[in-house]
Enzyme design. Sequence first.
Site, PDB file in Angstrom:
ATOM      1  N   GLY A 103     -32.516 107.325-108.277  1.00  0.00           N
ATOM      2  CA  GLY A 103     -33.558 107.861-109.133  1.00  0.00           C
ATOM      3  C   GLY A 103     -34.047 106.858-110.167  1.00  0.00           C
ATOM      4  O   GLY A 103     -33.406 105.835-110.428  1.00  0.00           O
ATOM      5  N   PRO A 120     -27.808 106.147-103.018  1.00  0.00           N
ATOM      6  CA  PRO A 120     -28.479 107.428-103.294  1.00  0.00           C
ATOM      7  C   PRO A 120     -27.898 108.568-102.471  1.00  0.00           C
ATOM      8  O   PRO A 120     -27.255 108.368-101.441  1.00  0.00           O
ATOM      9  CB  PRO A 120     -29.926 107.150-102.864  1.00  0.00           C
ATOM     10  CG  PRO A 120     -29.762 106.189-101.717  1.00  0.00           C
ATOM     11  CD  PRO A 120     -28.583 105.313-102.079  1.00  0.00           C
ATOM     12  N   LYS A 129     -17.462 109.689 -69.573  1.00  0.00           N
ATOM     13  CA  LYS A 129     -18.215 109.088 -68.477  1.00  0.00           C
ATOM     14  C   LYS A 129     -19.205 108.105 -69.092  1.00  0.00           C
ATOM     15  O   LYS A 129     -20.138 108.494 -69.782  1.00  0.00           O
ATOM     16  CB  LYS A 129     -18.940 110.181 -67.681  1.00  0.00           C
ATOM     17  CG  LYS A 129     -19.494 109.707 -66.343  1.00  0.00           C
ATOM     18  CD  LYS A 129     -19.903 110.901 -65.492  1.00  0.00           C
ATOM     19  CE  LYS A 129     -20.252 110.470 -64.082  1.00  0.00           C
ATOM     20  NZ  LYS A 129     -20.504 111.630 -63.200  1.00  0.00           N
ATOM     21  N   MET A 135     -20.943 101.003 -55.481  1.00  0.00           N
ATOM     22  CA  MET A 135     -21.777  99.959 -56.079  1.00  0.00           C
ATOM     23  C   MET A 135     -21.551  99.856 -57.580  1.00  0.00           C
ATOM     24  O   MET A 135     -21.480  98.743 -58.133  1.00  0.00           O
ATOM     25  CB  MET A 135     -23.248 100.226 -55.759  1.00  0.00           C
ATOM     26  CG  MET A 135     -23.601  99.984 -54.288  1.00  0.00           C
ATOM     27  SD  MET A 135     -25.378 100.147 -53.924  1.00  0.00           S
ATOM     28  CE  MET A 135     -25.553 101.936 -53.953  1.00  0.00           C
ATOM     29  N   CYS A 194     -38.413 107.222 -98.708  1.00  0.00           N
ATOM     30  CA  CYS A 194     -39.388 107.092 -99.793  1.00  0.00           C
ATOM     31  C   CYS A 194     -40.731 106.548 -99.341  1.00  0.00           C
ATOM     32  O   CYS A 194     -41.719 106.649-100.065  1.00  0.00           O
ATOM     33  CB  CYS A 194     -38.813 106.221-100.913  1.00  0.00           C
ATOM     34  SG  CYS A 194     -38.131 104.646-100.344  1.00  0.00           S
ATOM     35  N   LEU A 202     -36.447  99.321-100.267  1.00  0.00           N
ATOM     36  CA  LEU A 202     -37.860  98.924-100.209  1.00  0.00           C
ATOM     37  C   LEU A 202     -38.376  98.649-101.614  1.00  0.00           C
ATOM     38  O   LEU A 202     -38.565  99.561-102.418  1.00  0.00           O
ATOM     39  CB  LEU A 202     -38.686 100.027 -99.534  1.00  0.00           C
ATOM     40  CG  LEU A 202     -38.127 100.584 -98.212  1.00  0.00           C
ATOM     41  CD1 LEU A 202     -39.064 101.640 -97.643  1.00  0.00           C
ATOM     42  CD2 LEU A 202     -37.893  99.476 -97.203  1.00  0.00           C
ATOM     43  N   THR A 256     -29.822 110.672-100.920  1.00  0.00           N
ATOM     44  CA  THR A 256     -30.728 110.922 -99.790  1.00  0.00           C
ATOM     45  C   THR A 256     -30.316 110.169 -98.537  1.00  0.00           C
ATOM     46  O   THR A 256     -30.510 110.653 -97.428  1.00  0.00           O
ATOM     47  CB  THR A 256     -32.163 110.521-100.172  1.00  0.00           C
ATOM     48  OG1 THR A 256     -32.158 109.204-100.727  1.00  0.00           O
ATOM     49  CG2 THR A 256     -32.745 111.505-101.173  1.00  0.00           C
ATOM     50  N   GLU A 266     -44.868 112.518-105.420  1.00  0.00           N
ATOM     51  CA  GLU A 266     -43.860 112.283-104.385  1.00  0.00           C
ATOM     52  C   GLU A 266     -43.013 113.547-104.254  1.00  0.00           C
ATOM     53  O   GLU A 266     -42.644 114.161-105.251  1.00  0.00           O
ATOM     54  CB  GLU A 266     -42.962 111.102-104.771  1.00  0.00           C
ATOM     55  CG  GLU A 266     -41.883 110.809-103.726  1.00  0.00           C
ATOM     56  CD  GLU A 266     -40.886 109.736-104.175  1.00  0.00           C
ATOM     57  OE1 GLU A 266     -40.449 108.958-103.328  1.00  0.00           O
ATOM     58  OE2 GLU A 266     -40.560 109.706-105.377  1.00  0.00           O
ATOM     59  N   GLY A 290     -23.363 105.396 -54.719  1.00  0.00           N
ATOM     60  CA  GLY A 290     -23.433 104.841 -56.062  1.00  0.00           C
ATOM     61  C   GLY A 290     -22.073 104.528 -56.634  1.00  0.00           C
ATOM     62  O   GLY A 290     -21.926 103.586 -57.413  1.00  0.00           O
TER      63      GLY A 290
END
Length: 873
Positions: free
Chosen positions: A198, A117, A622, A552, A249, A421, A119, A338, A549
């Site tokens: 659709g 689709p 980084k 380490m 949807c 779905l 979307t 919808e 830091g």
Amino acid sequence: MADKLEPIDSVDSLKEHIAVMRKAQAEFATFSQEQVDKIFYQAALAANKARIPLAKLAVEETGMGLVEDKVIKNHFAAEYIYNAYRHTKTCGVIEEDKAGGMKKIVEPLGIITAVIPTTNPTSTAIFKSLICLKTRNAIIISPHPRARKCTIEAARIVRDAAEKAGLPKHIIDWVPSPTIDLTNELMHSADCILATGGPGMVTAAYSSGKPALGVGPGNNPAIIDDTADINVAVNSIIHSKIFDYGMICATENNVIVLDKVYDRVKEEFIRRGCYFLEGDDKEKVGHTVIVSGSVNAKVVGKPAATIAKMAGVTVPANTKVLLAEVESVDPSEPWAHEKLCPILGMYRARDFEDALAKAERLIHDGGYGHTSSIFIDTRETKKLDEYENRMKTCRILINTPSSQGGIGDLYNFRLTPSLTLGCGSWGGNSFSGNLTIDKLLNIKLVAERRENMLWLRTPEKIYFKKGCMPTALDELGTVMHKKRAFIVTDKFLYESGFTRRIEDKLDQMGIVHSSFWNISPDPKLQDAEKGLEQLNAFKPDVVIAIGGGSAMDAGKIMWFMYENPDEDFSDMSMDFMDIRKRIYRFPKMGKKAYFVAIPTSSGTGSEVTPFAIITDVETGIKWPVTDYQLMPNMAIVDTDNMMTQPKGLTSASGVDVLTHCLEAYVSMYQSDFTDSFALEGMKLVFKYLPRAYDDGTDVEARDHMANASTLGGLAFANAFLGLNHSMAHKLGAFHHIPHGLANAAILTRVMRYNAAEKPTRMGTFPQYSYPHTKARYAQAARFCGVTGKDDDEVFENFLAKITKLFDYVGVKHTIAEYGVDEKYFLDTLDDMTEQAFDDQCTGTNPRYPLMSEIKNLYLDAYYGRPASAYEAE
């Protein structure tokens, strides 16, 4: 088999491609589970890495949706789908019960036609390609004409990575320019059709004479019961409705509110930046969105204010959702349909039965079988039973934002992740529920909202207090019987004899030792690689990292590469949405060496965290590398090692501690356990940082600042950090501002941004039910002694207290004051913004940032522009 084929531009050329694909798929069908899983893994990795460029391409080509939300969709399609099926057997015998005499053997279907689709053009292509790879099917993709470029690019990225991992050529293919004739031939030639799009396309798929897995339309009616938590209900619906501007949807299309709480619900929508249309404006928008009974393609995936303007209606530019109060649930009412955009109809229900009746009608006339949702006190079991029995939908979502909830695995971890779905027989579909690699049955799923479990992970042992180091090191010899120790530090500490106390203790215990001291102040991946050569030659059974830091963090990376020489650094540095669902899995550490971390400054907390920050000088990136396998085995927090910190380091590291504590306290992963560390840590900073800054020999102040640093580390090791650190990482990488000072330059602005009452979006994880970060900051402020008549005043006083502390310890107020050239800053701004958005720390920020908002925060911090409330724009 032909290695190269002419592009598909006719039915004959399509038939030639299909014939070649069949031969390739027959070969692929003989692959073992190990071969398939390797291909599946590499394809998911590649798709995940391309999530941002694909999102940009989709929005640019289709004009629909929001880049930042499409990034989430692409990330979900790669990471969550991989995580769901990485252990699933899809080759040969997958289940055998010898006692019962049952065996299941699986084979692929063959060639799958996938209709994509407009979307969700890239995420759906990723999803369908990955599940076809996992099941040894070939896939030929038919993109939507308005999304050809981005869909094909997504498929190409997956294909190229899969072929590099051993996939036969011609397993993934596509039609560059679909036509009616080509689409008909595709459906006729395939063994199965995955049709997402659709109603016309889905109907054609089911009429093709071949097995089809298509989906019906959604028209989710969300009921808000009079027992619901109104904050959770309204903000969940807003969170869902504005996600990619309402194009999933499963999203709520109408809200049905019981009379008793109707006015409160309306007030909360308005308070959170939504707008109720009235009179002619309601009619204008309704008939702009719905034309001839169907949604107008021009409004799909557009912001609310844009849609209003199209209808000739004026609303505030920062409107999140357009609502209209309506009564009719008949299809003749435009608001009952919808809508696929941030538009919502709102109905008043006399009682629960009236709400159910309205919901049933809305589903029946446009969303049969798809999704329904309800917000309710879950102790109302009779109401829930009635609701579950009467809703003819395959997804029933309870107290859940349905856009994110419906696709699974975000707000309920038993609901399978999917971007297709099904609506079952109710919606005229051949399957129900969320499409999985094996689901072909009508199944009704009830998914109640759940928060994922949290954790508290610490080093095995933490020694603290002035003078504790010799006692702690003694365990290496007397208890653990270590023989060879490798010390990682920086040049200054080594040449000044700072490591001598460790070496003397190791000599006393008869432990042979060697040292690597070429760690840069901003540790580089290339430094770690050089140290690794020495580490491999020496073969230690304990690694001791001592320093700030940098030492380490570099030590952790060297330790990891020493134990796992075949691992790819680019994979281990891959960002993740959820550390429990990441695609790359860190191997078990400690096979060769025990790791000891000894801080010499009171700031990073790295001695107790699973984080390592390191810069690749070849790319300039980084990397914040994160996994609990990087957690040191032992931390030694001895104040004797911190007594020589100069004022500048004391200041920078101290404000870094405060930032750690504040970000952990408002993080999406905060908990009662991490709160205790964060609150005590920030309280100690306010009390003892000025003393340590004034007099570096003040043992009590140094001792408590060392504790504050470790407490902050324990807090964010488990709760994680947020946007402040994401932005600071890039200021360090691009402009070399020391990390603590970079944090401080933007801290109060990010706090204002997070505390906004009407944020654009919340973070994705469900730990925060609704925006309440200002209240969290106010709680922290009160613990630190700040007072005021209400949260607003306490928050402002807290910002003033932080600013006063920063002034006292010499922290500058803007980025420009650190000597960052304006032109170079502006030249790098877009790159910094995108990388900060994609930084690992951003995901747990309580407010999900848009890139435009990050950019504005950088500009405010550079120029020292007056801080605003940072409400949604």
